[in-house]
Write an enzyme that holds these catalytic residues in place. Structure first.
Site, PDB file in Angstrom:
ATOM      1  CG  HIS A 155     -14.877  42.016  22.168  1.00 24.48           C
ATOM      2  ND1 HIS A 155     -15.393  43.300  22.184  1.00 24.48           N
ATOM      3  CD2 HIS A 155     -13.690  42.066  22.834  1.00 24.48           C
ATOM      4  CE1 HIS A 155     -14.541  44.092  22.844  1.00 24.48           C
ATOM      5  NE2 HIS A 155     -13.511  43.375  23.247  1.00 24.48           N
ATOM      6  CD  GLU A 205     -18.581  41.795  20.869  1.00 26.58           C
ATOM      7  OE1 GLU A 205     -18.105  42.252  19.816  1.00 26.58           O
ATOM      8  OE2 GLU A 205     -18.374  42.306  21.996  1.00 26.58           O
ATOM      9  NE  ARG A 238     -14.705  42.735  26.831  1.00 25.59           N
ATOM     10  CZ  ARG A 238     -15.289  43.745  26.205  1.00 25.59           C
ATOM     11  NH1 ARG A 238     -16.447  43.576  25.590  1.00 25.59           N
ATOM     12  NH2 ARG A 238     -14.719  44.929  26.164  1.00 25.59           N
ATOM     13  CG  HIS A 288     -17.033  45.279  18.510  1.00 26.96           C
ATOM     14  ND1 HIS A 288     -16.339  44.933  19.634  1.00 26.96           N
ATOM     15  CD2 HIS A 288     -16.114  45.798  17.655  1.00 26.96           C
ATOM     16  CE1 HIS A 288     -15.057  45.215  19.488  1.00 26.96           C
ATOM     17  NE2 HIS A 288     -14.885  45.751  18.284  1.00 26.96           N
ATOM     18  CD  GLU A 317     -20.424  47.656  20.186  1.00 24.60           C
ATOM     19  OE1 GLU A 317     -20.871  46.492  20.214  1.00 24.60           O
ATOM     20  OE2 GLU A 317     -19.339  47.974  20.715  1.00 24.60           O
TER      21      GLU A 317
HETATM   22 ZN   LIG Z   1     -17.174  43.928  21.260  1.00 22.25          ZN
END
Ligand SMILES: [Zn+2]
Length: 357
Positions: A87, A90, A147, A219, A293
């Site tokens: 993405h 990020e 994104r 991410h 994340e």
């Molecule tokens: Zn992501």
């Protein structure tokens, strides 16, 4: 006299320019793609016995997708996969991949555990997977929160750059957590694996999957460790073990700077989704598949201030190292009859899961 002075000044300028060229890579700054590309070749040159750059695909805009293969020569080696920057916005993820690479390489010169891991396993680290998207986020502030990738959508779509690559993999594709309007943030693509970036990972990992122990995809944001699956009705055969390893990794993270990470499946602690690379990797039989994340918890979101890069990557390193150490230990030190039986149960259950999907 005047001529001498000018010459001295020239010499000084040349010396300063040379020093500037040798300037150390700053791991606690965000870097654009040209800087990351330069860093990759510098690190491959610095550690030429341990690092090779492997090209394994092209983006929609025809840029090279590559990874750093890190390890020492050996036979029957296993693999740790890590990718960052699927993405685009990020930014902390590519920063983490750079820090991870530097840290394992530095440790490999002094730390006997890391030396052993590099004999038994190769680390395959993709610093930026969605290269087109990442470059787009650097063009101007209005594109900073991009994104997806940059491929055009279906005929008649008003948007350029349509597909959420982490919804495009062949894992319950298009079933939950997607939006088929091509301009939406979670458009999964025209069909499963329609995008060149997802194709690159799929084709490369399929060939090596039997040797891959862990698939870590990085991410932000949210401070979560997500385990398969994103579909609420599909359960990983080793879910209990994944939870146990994930919780211990979260504990390791907390010890570094006190941050809390939650652990669970995506539907339990975030939202249901389908077509993620993590789920696809688990369906390939790779046992330890996690989505990280990273920071933060929403205060700054995708625009994590640069002064938080250092603590964010330090704590995440600790979590990743815990998972990798567990996978390594279980494979190379824990090969018992019970282990073999568990492995067979895992393989059989994985086949059943695949049929369900
Ligand atoms: Zn992501």
């Amino acid at each position: 006299m005047h001529r001498t002075l000018t010459f001295t000044r020239l010499l000084l300028c040349a010396a300063l320019a040379a020093a500037a060229n040798r300037v150390e890579h700053d791991y606690f700054k965000y870097h654009d793609m040209p800087e990351i590309t330069k860093w990759k070749s510098d690190i491959a040159a610095k550690y030429k016995d341990k690092v090779t750059i492997v090209e394994y695909g092209k983006t929609y805009e025809n840029r090279t997708i590559d990874l750093l293969k890190i390890g020492v020569p050996g036979t029957n080696k296993k693999i740790i996969w890590m990718d960052c920057g699927i993405h685009a916005r990020e930014w902390i993820a590519p920063a983490f991949c750079q820090y991870f690479v530097k840290t394992i390489l530095e440790k490999s010169t002094t730390d006997s555990k890391m030396q052993q891991m590099m004999k038994d396993m190769d680390f395959y680290v993709t610093t930026v997977l969605n290269v087109d998207g990442y470059m787009h986020t650097w063009t101007n502030q209005s594109n900073r929160l991009w994104r997806k990738n940059r491929s055009p959508g279906p005929t008649g779509c008003d948007c350029l750059g349509t597909t959420d690559l982490n919804r495009n993999f062949y894992s319950n594709w298009g079933t939950v957590g997607v939006n088929f309007s091509c301009c939406s943030q979670t458009y999964p693509g025209k069909s499963a694996v329609s995008e060149p970036e997802a194709q690159a990972v799929t084709q490369f990992v399929e060939k090596i999957s039997k040797d891959v122990l862990a698939f870590l995809t990085i991410h932000s944001y949210g401070q979560l460790l997500l385990i398969p699956y994103g579909h609420p009705q599909v359960i990983a055969p080793n879910q209990d073990e994944l939870m146990e390893v994930g919780l211990a990794a979260a504990e390791a993270i907390k010890k570094v700077h006190g941050k809390d990470y939650k652990v669970g499946t995506s539907p339990t602690i975030l939202y249901a989704n389908s077509g993620s690379s993590r789920d696809w990797a688990r369906l390939q039989g790779i046992p330890y598949c996690f989505t990280f994340e990273l920071r933060d918890d929403g205060t700054h979101g995708f625009e994590l201030p640069a002064d938080q890069i250092k603590p964010a990557v330090e704590e995440a390193y600790s979590g990743a190292l815990h998972i990798i150490t567990h996978a390594h230990h279980k494979t190379f030190n824990g090969a018992t009859a019970a282990g073999a039986a568990t492995l067979w149960a895992t393989v059989l259950a994985a086949v059943v899961t695949k049929l369900l999907a």
